[in-house]
Write an enzyme that holds these catalytic residues in place. Structure first.
Site: not given
Length: 250
Positions: A134, A232
């Site tokens: 990520e 998220e």
């Protein structure tokens, strides 16, 4: 339609942990995810997920990948997480690179990230677990973090060269960092193993900021992405309504 996962760590932060999974299911989620597994009761989480009828799709792996002196430790940390993910049937692990190391050039750190991931890729392949690397933004949320651009992230994935190592494309982080979200997803969809969504500014639910998420979701569908899209974000109000609102945008 995308398959929607909810990060119960962030979206539902006002409930006992296991209870958050049932709330996500009631709001219409297709799956759940969370962050670090090490201090959590995985047996209880797995039971709650089974009762709610939702799979757990990912959690974080841990480890710092940018420091050559910590490479062996990072490998062991990720391998431990791979074993845990295999045991509990969690198909993906989020891998963050760690901080930019003062005194080390980017090329050296980049090579170390590739090396660590290459060393654990075979373990992930055998376990049937995908490691999703990520990039994060440094302008707002993660100052000093090493992997910022999706371009470098895709380069790392390509250099590792394993189907078990892909990119986590976080729309929020990449909008803050570089924009060009739809074209980037469309052109690199085969290298993307997971997607996260939140709006800009504020990291709140889609529909509260500058991004046209109806178009983003359409582009994800049209590109043939078949993984999960993870909520998220920090809800501006009721989290159930926030999750339902994302479903309405899809």
């Amino acid at each position: 339609m995308v398959s929607l996962s909810v990060c119960v760590e962030m979206v539902y932060d006002d409930e006992p942990f296991e209870a958050r999974i049932g709330r996500a299911a009631e709001a219409g989620a297709d799956a759940v995810e969370f962050w670090d597994w090490r201090e959590k009761d995985l047996e209880a989480i797995q039971k709650a997920a089974e009762e709610a009828g939702l799979p757990i799709v990912d959690c974080t792996a841990g480890g710092s990948l940018t420091d050559p002196d910590e490479a062996d430790e990072a490998v062991e940390t990720i391998r431990e997480s791979i074993g845990t993910a295999e045991e509990y049937g969690i198909p993906s692990l989020i891998v963050t690179t760690g901080q930019d190391q003062e005194g080390l050039d980017r090329e050296t750190q980049h090579e170390n990230v590739v090396e660590v991931l290459s060393r654990v890729a075979g373990d992930a392949e055998e376990a049937g677990v995908t490691l999703v690397v990520e990039p994060l933004n440094t302008a707002v949320d993660h100052p000093g973090y090493f992997l910022v651009s999706s371009e470098e992230g895709f380069e790392i994935v390509e250099e590792v060269g394993s189907d078990a190592v892909k990119l986590l494309y976080d729309v929020y982080h990449q909008q803050v960092t570089e924009g060009n979200v739809i074209e980037t997803i469309t052109e690199n969809v085969d290298s993307i193993g997971h997607v996260h969504v939140a709006d800009v500014p504020g990291r709140h639910e889609p529909g509260t900021g500058e991004l046209n998420y109806a178009n983003v979701f359409d582009a994800i569908d049209d590109a043939g992405y078949d993984g999960y899209v993870g909520c998220e974000f920090s809800p501006t109000g009721d989290p159930d309504e926030a999750v339902a609102g994302v479903l309405d945008l899809d």
